[in-house]
Scaffold this active site. Sequence first.
Site, short mmCIF file in Angstrom:
data_model
loop_
_atom_site.label_atom_id
_atom_site.label_comp_id
_atom_site.label_asym_id
_atom_site.label_seq_id
_atom_site.Cartn_x
_atom_site.Cartn_y
_atom_site.Cartn_z
N GLU A 338 67.21 40.32 33.99
CA GLU A 338 68.09 41.41 34.40
C GLU A 338 67.26 42.65 34.69
O GLU A 338 66.54 43.14 33.81
CB GLU A 338 69.11 41.73 33.31
CG GLU A 338 70.21 40.70 33.16
CD GLU A 338 71.32 41.15 32.23
OE1 GLU A 338 72.36 40.48 32.21
OE2 GLU A 338 71.15 42.17 31.53
N CYS A 339 67.35 43.16 35.91
CA CYS A 339 66.76 44.43 36.30
C CYS A 339 65.25 44.46 36.05
O CYS A 339 64.47 43.95 36.86
CB CYS A 339 67.46 45.59 35.61
SG CYS A 339 67.25 47.18 36.45
N ALA A 340 64.79 45.00 34.93
CA ALA A 340 63.34 45.02 34.65
C ALA A 340 62.76 43.62 34.63
O ALA A 340 61.63 43.39 35.06
CB ALA A 340 63.07 45.71 33.32
N LEU A 342 63.75 41.14 36.47
CA LEU A 342 63.58 40.77 37.88
C LEU A 342 62.28 41.35 38.42
O LEU A 342 61.51 40.67 39.11
CB LEU A 342 64.78 41.29 38.68
CG LEU A 342 64.67 41.31 40.20
CD1 LEU A 342 64.51 39.91 40.76
CD2 LEU A 342 65.90 41.99 40.82
N SER A 427 68.61 39.23 38.62
CA SER A 427 69.47 40.18 39.33
C SER A 427 69.29 41.57 38.74
O SER A 427 68.82 41.72 37.60
CB SER A 427 70.94 39.72 39.17
OG SER A 427 71.83 40.74 39.51
#
Length: 805
Positions: A338-340, A342, A427
């Site tokens: 998630e986010c970081a 990714l 994502s």
Amino acid sequence: MVTLPRLVIAAPSTGQGKTTVATGLMAALRAAGHEVSGHKTGPDYIDPGYHALATGRPGRNLDPHLVGAERVVPLLLHGASVPAPAGVAVIEGVMGLYDGRLGTDGFASTAHVAALTRSPVVLVLDVARLSRSAGAIVAGMAAFDPRVRLAGVVLNRARSARNTAEITRAVERAGLPVLGVLPYDESLAVPSRHLGLVPAAERDGAARAVERLGAAVARHLDLDALLRTAATAPDLDADPWRPGNEVRSPGTGRPVVAVAGGRAFTFRYPETEELLRAAGCDIAVFDPLSDPALPDGTAGLYLGGGFPEMYAGELAANRGLLDDLRRAVEAGTPTVAECAGLLCLARALDGVPMAGALPVDAVMTERLTLRYPVAVAAGDSLLTRAGERVSGHEFHRTRTSPGAGEEAAWRLDDGPEGFASATLHASYLHVHWAGHPRLAQRFADAVHHARPLVPAPPVIRAEPETPVAHPLRHHGDAETGAGLLDFAVNVFPGPRPAWLDRALHNAVDAAGAYPDAAPARTALARHHHRPETEVLPTAGAAEAFTLIARLRPWRRPVVVHPQFTEPHAALEQAGRTVTTVLCHAEDGFALDPAAVPEDADLVIVGNPTNPTGVLHPATAVRSLLRPGRLVVVDEAFMDAVPGETESLVRERLDGLLVIRSLTKHWSIPAIRAGYVTGDPRTVGALAALQTPWSVSGPAVAATVACLTTTAAAEAQDRTAALTRWREHLEDGLRERGIAAVPSTAPFVLARLGEGARGALRERGVAVRRADTFPGLDPAWARIAVRPPGTTDRLLGALDAAVVPS
């Protein structure tokens, strides 16, 4: 019905000091002896980190958008009951009291959460630039929504006493009490960053900062009045949320999910890990900035959010870990990013190389993406089924190119986003799994069916070992030398205690007289609660083995190997033919009493064994005893075992001798100080064989000194240090995929590979070759335990010796 005193800390707008007051209140209440549960309205990960420092328990989020309004109260009660029941809950609000998701009339606002939880609200008001108008703000806030009960006000950043009095009168005129006044003090501010506050895990001195906040709140706020206000909260008609009711374990084992942590990966909800544990997984947190490899047995990866852009250089420098991540994704290890997470899996972040597990490049942008979307699953994947809807949030200043893969993770209003497959879900969207437990279940199912990632074994190129002419006589000191770090000799690496030095110096001063071993014998008897006839001082363990070899005309002497070779050599020197009984690596080098021939009349076994470090159960050693058989236990390293568990040194059994040495633990190998305990008949026979005055004056003095109460306390300290140092060494070997035998001794037997000893020697490090011990081949090496800083130099030499694969 559940009784839970509670407060919501809110404000008219962001930046008023909610985090300062809420965190300080949690810390102050805890310091006053209360068990406090900390909660945060909204999706924020950062404030709960400070709450956790303040309360000593996980900070929790309450967000109707992420988890559904129906789960807010159960999650509040869960957070207030785990790990122990809380006496009061403090809920920090988000933004302004009535600010929620746009276009929803305040859905997911602080007011919404206060209404759902039926909690009284304390309003924090920054009055640095206010005076009497503060009363109007408070009056408007109190009257705006009848579902919200404003119960009091805290004035923040107050300046003059005169203006504060004016503001207090205005607030009280609005019908609300002032529950405290925090003076203007910039040192109480929490540092910010481009995405908000700096996480507690990243901020140096965060614990001290929270402690200061707590002290300030205790000094300037009315804690008793706040507690009375919290106690007015009505009982809640709900059951706590329980992860075990949401998911199930699909199997009997407990596979390992490696969860990214440390300073760069601070964003994850505690309920995520609780759901995975309830679904039968074990959690192993690793730090991508510093850990050189993924945890042992990794069968799943969860890479949450954080600030990798702030640590891109450090991440890139930890190439071994990034390569592990790439290998894991390529091997199909179930992976959620998630986010970081990714960004970490991307090829590059602002041009700095990352793991390269995804065909993606990421860059920082000027634009902040901050939204509360409802996302639709783009297809079937590790976490989702096509068309499913989830609520989530995004919070980042980076973008990826491309923004989505051929198989996207989600469809959002502005198009596809993220990357997905049967084993991967990456994502920007953060999802609170307590609101969507099916995601946790699917991930856990995949992890249970996955094959654990096997670490890439290190490959060390070096020349084969040269055979030793007399293996049983080989000693580790032959492998040390000038300019070499000594990991070959098992002697405690610290200085001798001053009291031991004094005893040795006094013995040297008395060297004009022949030595008298009687004081040592008396001290040994007193220490082990045995008669003096059952103890015998010796010139180290070596003399004891020589005496035992000459004690009787042994018909079938047995030495259990691999172990210290001195007793085997002493028996051969005495003309005896030795039977070797091997402990095997595939059995963890455990002692098998049944492998010892029944007609053995002498059995010698080490405990803990040199060089394996294995500690055999005392019951297994006792089972070797037979009428007419002498069992000799070499406990030379037992003083390095906490509590000396499994020792037989104080047991009075016929046919049992225990040998001890003082030279290793007390850093005096040149002072040959050891002793034997056992049945008086055998000990007396050994004493009759002993050469007169074989135990030197310094050895007698050392024995007496090392058996005092002062020495006992220091011995425990040395044992504790050795245990910590050994764990550091074992962790370092494990992180490099190097097999090592679990040890209880001040050394570790590791399978470095044939020739590795020579490769380390070329890099200035000496370890003990192990092929001179019967039962071991040249791939093994024995590594003495040293302090972490010294051990890190060994580990660095190992890294330098590895040939890139």
